[in-house]
Design a protein around this motif. Structure first.
Motif, PDB file in Angstrom:
ATOM      1  N   ASP A  74     -17.295   7.929   8.777  1.00  0.00           N
ATOM      2  CA  ASP A  74     -17.632   6.821   9.669  1.00  0.00           C
ATOM      3  C   ASP A  74     -17.231   5.450   9.127  1.00  0.00           C
ATOM      4  OD1 ASP A  74     -18.840   8.552  11.536  1.00  0.00           O
ATOM      5  OD2 ASP A  74     -20.694   8.570  10.356  1.00  0.00           O
ATOM      6  N   TYR A  75     -17.136   5.308   7.788  1.00  0.00           N
ATOM      7  CA  TYR A  75     -16.939   3.985   7.207  1.00  0.00           C
ATOM      8  C   TYR A  75     -15.605   3.798   6.482  1.00  0.00           C
ATOM      9  CZ  TYR A  75     -21.897   3.788   8.229  1.00  0.00           C
ATOM     10  OH  TYR A  75     -23.109   3.832   8.866  1.00  0.00           O
ATOM     11  N   GLY A  76     -14.842   4.865   6.326  1.00  0.00           N
ATOM     12  CA  GLY A  76     -13.539   4.710   5.712  1.00  0.00           C
ATOM     13  C   GLY A  76     -13.477   5.165   4.265  1.00  0.00           C
ATOM     14  N   LYS A  77     -12.445   4.739   3.578  1.00  0.00           N
ATOM     15  CA  LYS A  77     -12.144   5.221   2.230  1.00  0.00           C
ATOM     16  C   LYS A  77     -11.899   4.052   1.283  1.00  0.00           C
ATOM     17  CE  LYS A  77      -8.655   8.096  -0.153  1.00  0.00           C
ATOM     18  NZ  LYS A  77      -7.409   8.881   0.056  1.00  0.00           N
ATOM     19  N   VAL A  78     -12.513   4.099   0.098  1.00  0.00           N
ATOM     20  CA  VAL A  78     -12.303   3.107  -0.947  1.00  0.00           C
ATOM     21  C   VAL A  78     -11.639   3.804  -2.130  1.00  0.00           C
ATOM     22  CG1 VAL A  78     -13.383   1.521  -2.574  1.00  0.00           C
ATOM     23  CG2 VAL A  78     -14.264   1.700  -0.236  1.00  0.00           C
ATOM     24  N   THR A  79     -10.518   3.245  -2.605  1.00  0.00           N
ATOM     25  CA  THR A  79      -9.757   3.811  -3.712  1.00  0.00           C
ATOM     26  C   THR A  79      -9.695   2.806  -4.850  1.00  0.00           C
ATOM     27  OG1 THR A  79      -8.372   5.042  -2.150  1.00  0.00           O
ATOM     28  CG2 THR A  79      -7.540   4.811  -4.398  1.00  0.00           C
ATOM     29  N   VAL A  80      -9.872   3.286  -6.088  1.00  0.00           N
ATOM     30  CA  VAL A  80      -9.828   2.429  -7.267  1.00  0.00           C
ATOM     31  C   VAL A  80      -8.864   3.034  -8.283  1.00  0.00           C
ATOM     32  CG1 VAL A  80     -11.144   1.407  -9.169  1.00  0.00           C
ATOM     33  CG2 VAL A  80     -12.206   1.672  -6.911  1.00  0.00           C
ATOM     34  N   GLY A  81      -7.880   2.234  -8.726  1.00  0.00           N
ATOM     35  CA  GLY A  81      -6.933   2.709  -9.727  1.00  0.00           C
ATOM     36  C   GLY A  81      -5.499   2.430  -9.316  1.00  0.00           C
ATOM     37  N   LEU A  82      -4.585   3.176  -9.884  1.00  0.00           N
ATOM     38  CA  LEU A  82      -3.166   3.006  -9.587  1.00  0.00           C
ATOM     39  C   LEU A  82      -2.849   3.656  -8.244  1.00  0.00           C
ATOM     40  CD1 LEU A  82      -0.367   2.083 -10.490  1.00  0.00           C
ATOM     41  CD2 LEU A  82      -0.123   4.249 -11.724  1.00  0.00           C
ATOM     42  N   GLU A  83      -2.518   2.837  -7.258  1.00  0.00           N
ATOM     43  CA  GLU A  83      -2.285   3.296  -5.886  1.00  0.00           C
ATOM     44  C   GLU A  83      -1.397   2.272  -5.179  1.00  0.00           C
ATOM     45  OE1 GLU A  83      -1.647   5.136  -3.394  1.00  0.00           O
ATOM     46  OE2 GLU A  83      -3.563   6.213  -3.377  1.00  0.00           O
ATOM     47  N   GLY A  84      -0.783   2.666  -4.089  1.00  0.00           N
ATOM     48  CA  GLY A  84       0.025   1.740  -3.311  1.00  0.00           C
ATOM     49  C   GLY A  84      -0.826   0.663  -2.673  1.00  0.00           C
ATOM     50  N   THR A  85      -0.339  -0.577  -2.687  1.00  0.00           N
ATOM     51  CA  THR A  85      -1.055  -1.660  -2.027  1.00  0.00           C
ATOM     52  C   THR A  85      -0.967  -1.478  -0.508  1.00  0.00           C
ATOM     53  OG1 THR A  85       0.833  -3.156  -1.757  1.00  0.00           O
ATOM     54  CG2 THR A  85      -0.281  -3.171  -3.901  1.00  0.00           C
ATOM     55  N   ALA A  86      -1.626  -2.354   0.219  1.00  0.00           N
ATOM     56  CA  ALA A  86      -1.560  -2.296   1.681  1.00  0.00           C
ATOM     57  C   ALA A  86      -0.147  -2.553   2.186  1.00  0.00           C
ATOM     58  CB  ALA A  86      -2.532  -3.301   2.285  1.00  0.00           C
ATOM     59  N   MET A  87       0.712  -3.196   1.358  1.00  0.00           N
ATOM     60  CA  MET A  87       2.107  -3.465   1.737  1.00  0.00           C
ATOM     61  C   MET A  87       3.063  -2.429   1.158  1.00  0.00           C
ATOM     62  SD  MET A  87       2.147  -6.081   3.722  1.00  0.00           S
ATOM     63  CE  MET A  87       3.822  -6.700   3.687  1.00  0.00           C
ATOM     64  N   TYR A  88       2.535  -1.413   0.510  1.00  0.00           N
ATOM     65  CA  TYR A  88       3.378  -0.368  -0.066  1.00  0.00           C
ATOM     66  C   TYR A  88       4.001   0.457   1.056  1.00  0.00           C
ATOM     67  CZ  TYR A  88       4.540   3.733  -2.970  1.00  0.00           C
ATOM     68  OH  TYR A  88       5.179   4.767  -3.620  1.00  0.00           O
ATOM     69  N   HIS A  89       5.338   0.512   1.091  1.00  0.00           N
ATOM     70  CA  HIS A  89       6.054   1.287   2.111  1.00  0.00           C
ATOM     71  C   HIS A  89       5.660   0.871   3.532  1.00  0.00           C
ATOM     72  CE1 HIS A  89       6.969   4.812  -0.869  1.00  0.00           C
ATOM     73  NE2 HIS A  89       7.812   3.795  -1.000  1.00  0.00           N
ATOM     74  N   ILE A  90       5.390  -0.412   3.715  1.00  0.00           N
ATOM     75  CA  ILE A  90       4.982  -0.886   5.036  1.00  0.00           C
ATOM     76  C   ILE A  90       6.084  -0.644   6.067  1.00  0.00           C
ATOM     77  CG2 ILE A  90       5.824  -3.253   4.719  1.00  0.00           C
ATOM     78  CD1 ILE A  90       2.491  -2.380   6.391  1.00  0.00           C
ATOM     79  N   LEU A  91       7.346  -0.689   5.631  1.00  0.00           N
ATOM     80  CA  LEU A  91       8.474  -0.409   6.514  1.00  0.00           C
ATOM     81  C   LEU A  91       8.810   1.073   6.520  1.00  0.00           C
ATOM     82  CD1 LEU A  91      10.834  -3.345   5.404  1.00  0.00           C
ATOM     83  CD2 LEU A  91       9.094  -3.376   7.204  1.00  0.00           C
ATOM     84  N   ASP A  92       8.842   1.678   5.343  1.00  0.00           N
ATOM     85  CA  ASP A  92       9.242   3.079   5.224  1.00  0.00           C
ATOM     86  C   ASP A  92       8.301   4.017   5.966  1.00  0.00           C
ATOM     87  OD1 ASP A  92      11.145   2.037   3.520  1.00  0.00           O
ATOM     88  OD2 ASP A  92      10.017   2.510   1.709  1.00  0.00           O
ATOM     89  N   ASP A  93       6.997   3.775   5.825  1.00  0.00           N
ATOM     90  CA  ASP A  93       6.021   4.681   6.432  1.00  0.00           C
ATOM     91  C   ASP A  93       5.901   4.500   7.940  1.00  0.00           C
ATOM     92  OD1 ASP A  93       5.493   5.909   4.050  1.00  0.00           O
ATOM     93  OD2 ASP A  93       3.694   4.743   3.600  1.00  0.00           O
ATOM     94  N   ALA A  94       6.635   3.546   8.490  1.00  0.00           N
ATOM     95  CA  ALA A  94       6.708   3.424   9.944  1.00  0.00           C
ATOM     96  C   ALA A  94       7.815   4.293  10.519  1.00  0.00           C
ATOM     97  CB  ALA A  94       6.930   1.965  10.342  1.00  0.00           C
ATOM     98  N   ASP A  95       8.520   5.017   9.659  1.00  0.00           N
ATOM     99  CA  ASP A  95       9.540   5.974  10.088  1.00  0.00           C
ATOM    100  C   ASP A  95       8.838   7.263  10.499  1.00  0.00           C
ATOM    101  OD1 ASP A  95      11.625   7.723  10.441  1.00  0.00           O
ATOM    102  OD2 ASP A  95      12.639   7.249   8.563  1.00  0.00           O
ATOM    103  N   GLY A  96       8.845   7.549  11.787  1.00  0.00           N
ATOM    104  CA  GLY A  96       8.136   8.722  12.298  1.00  0.00           C
ATOM    105  C   GLY A  96       9.010   9.952  12.457  1.00  0.00           C
TER     106      GLY A  96
END
Length: 430
Positions: free
Chosen positions: A151-173
């Motif tokens: 219901d509330y989402g996911k919180v991640t801590v550590g080495l991970e992609g930022t919110a802008m990580y693959h912002i263009l690439d991951d829009a490839d469907g």
């Protein structure tokens, strides 16, 4: 395709599984002599000795990944050659994911992803296909823990992609995502030297004029040590926010849905990165980069016809203070094609694409020496990706042509020699 190990040390379960595997029936079992049980016990012991185990039985373990190796044939107008190695666009890797339920609707878990660098294609240039120091290495791509609520989402801590990580690439469907996405051109030839009239241009590489914090592509950031939040998906929309390291933050919005005969996927985001030790926005001390990116795919499901494209820019507020500098770098791209299951083996994706970069300035820290004042680059490509469903495999062939010009520190325009590349390879998932 993922391999999931749900582990147990129960000897009885292994005995039963072994008996079924070799086709025992109750009647057959009754006829067995005493030696059979000793042989069976020995075989069970061998299976136990070679079975992967978890240290914590409360947390599931999923192992997945892929191997991605390819042949690269290139021609820079003066020299041509063929190199073989790991395709750095989506390098070979292995991923370990664990998850445990805390309560209904709540879970905790971890992600550990290791990149396998056999012979990295993004290190090659005209003088050598990489060096020994770049080969046969393991890199930590992701290492984090997370808490997730339905219901509330996911919180991640550590080495991970930022919110802008693959912002263009991951829009490839489509199935070009891992083989020719928005940053495909920059990764494939970024380390090669520029030529003009057959001569190297001040030992500049394509990566010196392809601006961008991550893989020479505007609008995208990388994997950082961050705190990240992903919201639940509501009406197709998901919000992502991240913060970490030395004042890096970003926000993004993703939309994924099917409306009638059309499948839609879109992403848009904005972020700032002022950590000059980990970004390549510019070479200036005190850089302050603003990133923007937006991209999307629309596919007509019955025919498989699709269009994928986007726009992105970087702006360095520190570079903007330098007289004569062009502090904003932009790029846009478009890809179109068709994805259909013409063969029983799996879907075939046929595509063509175009990318244009206005690279802006690349100043040194003292505003002296040779640097790029501006650039205009064009990339034209086409290819085929064939999925092989029974083997969880993709075969791909891609051709790409690049040309353009740069403006140097003396305000002279230098026309670049064309660069052509053909990539043939395969990705096998597990």
């Amino acid at each position: 395709m993922k391999s999931v190990f749900k582990l147990s040390s129960s000897r009885m379960a292994l005995v039963a599984a072994f008996g079924l595997a070799i086709g025992f029936t109750p009647a057959q079992a009754a006829d067995l002599g005493g030696d059979c049980c000793a042989d069976l016990e020995e075989r069970v012991a061998e299976l136990e000795a070679t079975t992967a185990r978890k240290g914590n039985r409360k947390v599931s373990l999923t192992v997945s990944g892929w191997v991605n190796e390819a042949v690269f044939m290139w021609d820079d107008g003066t020299e041509r050659n063929t190199y073989v190695g790991t395709n750095s666009l989506e390098q070979s890797r292995v991923k370990f994911t664990g998850e445990a339920q805390i309560a209904p609707g709540y879970s905790a878990g971890y992600t550990l992803e290791i990149g396998i660098v056999g012979h990295a294609s993004n290190k090659w240039d005209q003088t050598t296909p990489g060096t020994g120091s770049n080969d046969n290495q393991l890199t930590v791509r992701k290492s984090n823990w997370w808490l997730k609520s339905k219901d509330y989402g996911k919180v991640t801590v550590g080495l991970e992609g930022t919110a802008m990580y693959h912002i263009l690439d991951d829009a490839d469907g489509t199935n070009t995502r891992s083989f020719s996405d928005a940053e495909g051109a920059a990764v494939a030839q970024g380390a090669f030297f520029l030529r003009s009239g057959g001569a190297f241009v001040n030992n500049l590489r394509w990566s010196d004029v392809l601006r961008g914090v991550n893989n020479g592509t505007d609008g995208q950031d990388g994997r950082r040590n961050i705190v990240r939040y992903d919201s639940p998906t509501i009406a197709g929309f998901t919000v992502t926010a991240s913060w970490g390291e030395d004042d890096i933050w970003a926000m993004a919005l993703t939309y994924a849905n099917t409306l009638g005969d059309f499948k839609l996927l879109g992403k848009v985001g904005y972020g700032q990165n002022s950590d000059e030790t980990i970004s390549a926005c510019s070479k200036l001390n005190g850089q302050d980069c603003e990133l923007f990116g937006a991209a999307g795919t629309i596919m007509h499901v019955p025919t498989g016809l699709y269009a994928y494209g986007g726009f992105a820019q970087n702006h360095d507020k520190t570079e903007a203070k330098v007289s004569g500098a062009k502090a904003t770098d932009t790029m846009w791209f478009i890809q179109g094609g068709i994805e259909q299951k013409w063969l029983p083996l799996g879907k075939t994706t046929v595509f063509g694409e175009y990318r244009h970069d206005d690279g802006g300035s690349n100043l040194d820290k003292n505003f002296l020496g040779d640097y790029v004042h501006n650039s205009s680059l064009d990339f034209v490509g086409a290819g085929v990706v064939q999925n092989i469903e029974p083997a969880a495999m993709d075969l791909y062939v891609i051709y790409r042509h690049a040309d353009g010009d740069i403006t140097n520190a003396s305000a002279d325009t230098v026309k670049l020699d064309a660069f052509d590349m053909v990539i043939m390879g395969a990705m096998l998932k597990f």
